[in-house]
Design an enzyme around this catalytic site. Structure first.
Site, PDB file in Angstrom:
ATOM      1  CD  GLU A  35      10.038  13.982  10.824  1.00 11.50           C
ATOM      2  OE1 GLU A  35       8.996  13.320  10.968  1.00 11.50           O
ATOM      3  OE2 GLU A  35      11.085  13.500  10.341  1.00 11.50           O
ATOM      4  CB  CYS A  78      12.902  10.233   7.701  1.00 11.29           C
ATOM      5  SG  CYS A  78      13.412   8.977   6.563  1.00 11.29           S
ATOM      6  CD  GLU A 130      13.712   2.843   9.866  1.00  5.71           C
ATOM      7  OE1 GLU A 130      13.922   3.954  10.398  1.00  5.71           O
ATOM      8  OE2 GLU A 130      14.389   1.832  10.127  1.00  5.71           O
ATOM      9  CE  LYS A 167      -1.716   3.047   2.638  1.00  3.94           C
ATOM     10  NZ  LYS A 167      -1.851   4.151   1.682  1.00  3.94           N
TER      11      LYS A 167
HETATM   12  P1  ADP Z   1       3.057  10.917   6.318  1.00  5.48           P
HETATM   13  O1  ADP Z   1       3.157  12.070   7.217  1.00  5.48           O
HETATM   14  O2  ADP Z   1       4.353  10.425   5.750  1.00  5.48           O
HETATM   15  O3  ADP Z   1       1.957  10.998   5.322  1.00  5.48           O
HETATM   16  P2  ADP Z   1       1.523   8.770   7.515  1.00  5.48           P
HETATM   17  O4  ADP Z   1       1.930   7.933   8.682  1.00  5.48           O
HETATM   18  O5  ADP Z   1       0.237   9.487   7.574  1.00  5.48           O
HETATM   19  O6  ADP Z   1       2.733   9.737   7.316  1.00  5.48           O
HETATM   20  O7  ADP Z   1       1.524   7.909   6.181  1.00  5.48           O
HETATM   21  C1  ADP Z   1       2.443   6.887   5.904  1.00  5.48           C
HETATM   22  C2  ADP Z   1       1.688   5.708   5.301  1.00  5.48           C
HETATM   23  O8  ADP Z   1       0.819   5.168   6.299  1.00  5.48           O
HETATM   24  C3  ADP Z   1       0.799   6.090   4.130  1.00  5.48           C
HETATM   25  O9  ADP Z   1       0.832   5.065   3.149  1.00  5.48           O
HETATM   26  C4  ADP Z   1      -0.560   6.191   4.773  1.00  5.48           C
HETATM   27  O10 ADP Z   1      -1.628   6.012   3.861  1.00  5.48           O
HETATM   28  C5  ADP Z   1      -0.493   5.066   5.772  1.00  5.48           C
HETATM   29  N1  ADP Z   1      -1.476   5.152   6.852  1.00  5.48           N
HETATM   30  C6  ADP Z   1      -2.055   6.265   7.367  1.00  5.48           C
HETATM   31  N2  ADP Z   1      -2.957   5.943   8.313  1.00  5.48           N
HETATM   32  C7  ADP Z   1      -2.952   4.594   8.436  1.00  5.48           C
HETATM   33  C8  ADP Z   1      -3.651   3.644   9.257  1.00  5.48           C
HETATM   34  N3  ADP Z   1      -4.555   4.009  10.150  1.00  5.48           N
HETATM   35  N4  ADP Z   1      -3.354   2.341   9.093  1.00  5.48           N
HETATM   36  C9  ADP Z   1      -2.434   1.945   8.206  1.00  5.48           C
HETATM   37  N5  ADP Z   1      -1.766   2.765   7.401  1.00  5.48           N
HETATM   38  C10 ADP Z   1      -2.003   4.090   7.500  1.00  5.48           C
END
Ligand code: ADP
Length: 477
Positions: free
Chosen positions: A379, A280, A246, A171
């Site tokens: 951050e 990062c 990470e 994903k």
């Molecule tokens: P960023 O600030 O890098 O967007 P996120 O943690 O929001 O950080 O996103 C990183 C990844 O995690 C993306 O692919 C996002 O769609 C996914 N993500 C966000 N929320 C969830 C969740 N509740 N469960 C699993 N994956 C998630």
């Protein structure tokens, strides 16, 4: 516009699509990409589960050939894929092509690793018994990736997962489905059996969440925010699954009185502002000793004046746009927070207009910051950097380590004594001497400590710690 679909059980599926928008020019639609549902995610997990017995026992030459073919195609298409990357994420074209080449190198490295995975045969403490220690694939691996390295991060998770015989549900981040779709298409055409690699583009809260909740996902590797990382951890413990995280960084870059000023300024500018500060491993805390402080700030400010903020695809651009409106708001909010906390705005701080409508922000430098300020602790993930003045090396080291994070840590010095001491005492997974905090090799471990990372390191041969599980077998002779 044709819809780029999800890949589930070897079939391209999905008609509900969203537009992928270019942050350098919001009028430019990069493409339309299908949005998976929770049921699609479940179907992808079921397909990966069904494909696991066959793939985990497949011949290593077959895996080698598919990964090598993928590496070759990515490399042959580096300009085209690099352009796609720059268009959807906003890093400059040279940076984007460099990242694409790196993805090819990662696939090539792990093609080789398929042929090198070794175990151990050792004598038992009991007579007439032999002991074998082998590594086996873990099962269905869930891969959840962020937007800031749209091709390299998927590569450094997908390549080892497949090399060691796992099946994958991938994903990617919503903002960058283009590169994700392209590498899945390449791997699919390279000959992966159906179900071995499944692509489910879509929302984290829907598709990612369905992956977290599935008992059939044996391991999840995640790169992204600390908040989501904690959800991955909690859900994984619930299901007794392996997980690797990470997350953020607040990486320090120390500049000592004895530093080579040119080296220090080049490394600080690169660490803080290249890739729009959206790495990062970027450094957003410059910790500078008194004797060089004013000269360093003056030289860095001169350097910032020369950096061109513009369209990622334009020749001569040093800093592309911020990735989207949400991230831009976060950056400008932090600029206001910094001003409110009493840091001095030494350069930048404003949005800039260019020919195309995009999310353009000046490189921004605060001075007279303290390590207690929010801009020094949280951050920001943008081109916003603060300078913290310290008395001497000891205070610099203590300040560098005084953070909840621990990904990368850098120092500019000509002193062997201080460089050696810093390498030993920096509380970080990666330490850089006279080099930017960002910019790492693809064949050695990547990862951090404290709030930055959890679980085994990524990349290089160390990746096998996450993507395999150890078996100890005893045989009576
Ligand atoms: P960023 O600030 O890098 O967007 P996120 O943690 O929001 O950080 O996103 C990183 C990844 O995690 C993306 O692919 C996002 O769609 C996914 N993500 C966000 N929320 C969830 C969740 N509740 N469960 C699993 N994956 C998630």
């Amino acid at each position: 516009m044709t819809i780029h679909q999800n890949l589930i059980a070897g079939e391209w599926v999905g008609s509900d699509a969203i537009k992928n928008i270019n942050p350098s020019n919001t009028n430019d639609v990069v493409g339309e990409y299908a949005r998976a549902s929770a049921d699609d995610a479940k179907a992808a997990i079921a397909a990966a589960k069904a494909a696991f017995p066959g793939w985990s026992r497949s011949g290593i030459l077959e895996r080698h050939a598919i990964l090598k073919k993928t590496a070759d195609e990515i490399l042959a298409r580096k300009d085209e894929l690099g352009t796609l990357l720059a268009r959807e994420e906003g890093k400059t074209l040279p940076e984007a092509i460099g990242e694409t080449i790196r993805a090819a190198q990662i696939f090539e490295f792990f093609a080789g690793e398929t042929l090198r995975l070794a175990g151990e045969v050792i004598p038992s403490v009991r007579p007439n018994i032999g002991v074998e220690i082998t590594r086996e694939a873990v099962g269905v691996v869930g891969i959840i990736t962020p937007w800031n390295f749209p091709i390299a991060i998927p590569a450094w998770k997908i390549a080892p997962a497949l090399a060691y015989g796992n099946t994958v549900v991938f994903k990617p981040a919503e903002l960058v489905p283009g590169c994700a779709w392209a590498i899945v298409d390449i791997l699919h055409r390279a000959g992966l059996p159906k179900g071995v690699l499944n692509l489910v583009m879509g929302k984290g809260s829907v598709v990612g969440q369905a992956m977290l909740e599935s008992p059939d996902v044996a391991a999840i590797t995640f790169t992204g925010s600390t908040g989501t990382g904690k959800r991955v951890a909690a859900a994984s413990i619930e299901h007794n699954r392996k997980f690797q995280l990470e997350m953020g960084g607040k990486n320090p870059f120390v500049v000592l009185d004895d530093a080579d000023l040119t080296v220090a300024v080049e490394a600080a500018a690169n660490s803080g502002f290249f890739s729009t500060g959206q790495r990062c491993t970027a450094s957003s805390r410059l910790i500078v000793t008194e004797g060089i402080h004013d000269r360093f700030v003056a030289a860095l400010t001169e350097k910032l004046k020369t950096l061109v903020v513009d369209d990622a695809l334009k020749a001569g651009t040093h800093i592309g746009p911020v990735v989207d409106a949400g991230q831009l708001k976060q950056d400008t909010d932090y600029i206001e927070i910094g001003k409110g906390e009493g840091a001095k705005l030494a350069f930048g701080g404003d949005l800039v207009k260019r020919d195309n409508p995009g999310f353009y922000l000046q490189p921004t430098l605060f001075t007279e910051a303290t390590n207690a300020m929010r801009i020094s602790r949280e951050e920001i993930f943008g081109p916003v950097v603060s300078v913290i003045r310290v008395k001497d090396y000891d205070e610099a080291l203590a300040t560098a380590n005084d953070t909840p994070f621990g990904l990368s840590s850098g120092i500019a010095t000509t002193s062997l004594k201080h460089a050696t001491h810093f390498k030993r005492n920096a509380e970080a997974g990666m330490v850089m001497v006279n080099l930017p905090t960002a910019g790492v090799d693809f064949h050695v471990p990547f990862g951090g400590r404290k709030g930055s990372s959890y679980g085994p390191r990524e990349q290089g041969k160390y990746a096998n710690e996450f993507y395999t599980t150890v078996k100890t077998a005893y045989t009576l002779a």
